[in-house]
Design a protein around this motif. Structure first.
Motif, mmCIF file in Angstrom:
data_model
loop_
_atom_site.group_PDB
_atom_site.id
_atom_site.type_symbol
_atom_site.label_atom_id
_atom_site.label_comp_id
_atom_site.label_asym_id
_atom_site.label_seq_id
_atom_site.Cartn_x
_atom_site.Cartn_y
_atom_site.Cartn_z
ATOM 1 N N THR A 1 -4.010 19.843 13.405
ATOM 2 C CA THR A 1 -4.757 20.224 12.196
ATOM 3 C C THR A 1 -5.106 18.970 11.401
ATOM 4 O O THR A 1 -4.568 17.886 11.638
ATOM 5 N N TRP A 2 -6.010 19.106 10.437
ATOM 6 C CA TRP A 2 -6.418 17.970 9.607
ATOM 7 C C TRP A 2 -5.260 17.460 8.764
ATOM 8 O O TRP A 2 -5.139 16.267 8.513
ATOM 9 N N THR A 3 -4.390 18.366 8.339
ATOM 10 C CA THR A 3 -3.222 17.957 7.555
ATOM 11 C C THR A 3 -2.280 17.091 8.395
ATOM 12 O O THR A 3 -1.799 16.059 7.926
ATOM 13 N N GLN A 4 -2.025 17.503 9.619
ATOM 14 C CA GLN A 4 -1.171 16.719 10.498
ATOM 15 C C GLN A 4 -1.781 15.354 10.799
ATOM 16 O O GLN A 4 -1.075 14.343 10.838
ATOM 17 N N ALA B 1 -3.818 13.691 8.810
ATOM 18 C CA ALA B 1 -3.710 12.891 7.586
ATOM 19 C C ALA B 1 -2.294 12.335 7.414
ATOM 20 O O ALA B 1 -2.118 11.163 7.050
ATOM 21 N N VAL B 2 -1.282 13.140 7.696
ATOM 22 C CA VAL B 2 0.102 12.675 7.582
ATOM 23 C C VAL B 2 0.376 11.569 8.614
ATOM 24 O O VAL B 2 0.999 10.547 8.299
#
Length: 113
Positions: A55-58, A60-61
Motif C-alpha cells: 500500500t502507499w502507506t507501507q 511511505a514508511v
C-alpha cells in the motif's frame, strides 16, 4: 605417503592431507557460491507477489526508514569518532563498512587506521 605434483602445477610435493584439504575447501566454496546464488534468486521471485499487496502507506514508511531515519541514526552515532562532517554523512548514508573506511575518509583519522 606423498603425491608428486605435476610439472604444470609448479613442481614440489604435497601430502595427501594437504590435497584433501584443498579439495574440501574448493567444494565448500562451490557450495557457498550456489547458496549465495539461491539467496539472490529466491527474494527476486517473491518480490512481485509482495509488491501486489503493497500500500502507499507501507511504501511511505519504508522510504522514511531508508532515507531519513537510518541516515539520521548513523549521523547521531558517529560524533565521537573524530570524522569530519562530510565523512560522517557518507558513513551515515551508506553504512560503516570497516574495510572501506580509509577510502571514504578524506583525511586519515584514528578510526580509519
Amino acid at each position: 605417503m606423498t603425491l608428486e605434483a605435476s610439472p604444470a602445477s609448479g613442481g614440489g610435493t604435497e601430502t595427501q592431507s594437504h590435497v584433501f584439504h584443498r579439495r574440501l575447501h574448493d567444494f565448500s566454496e562451490s557450495i557457498e557460491h550456489a547458496l549465495t546464488a539461491l539467496l539472490l534468486v529466491a527474494p527476486g521471485r517473491a518480490l512481485p507477489r509482495l509488491f501486489a499487496d503493497l500500500t502507499w502507506t507501507q511504501l511511505a514508511v519504508a522510504l522514511l526508514l531508508l532515507l531519513i531515519i537510518r541516515p539520521l541514526a548513523g549521523w547521531l552515532a558517529l560524533p565521537g569518532t573524530g570524522l569530519r562532517r562530510l565523512d560522517r554523512a557518507v558513513m551515515a548514508i551508506y553504512g560503516a563498512w570497516l574495510n572501506l573506511l580509509p577510502r571514504l575518509c578524506s583525511e586519515p583519522c584514528g578510526v580509519c587506521r
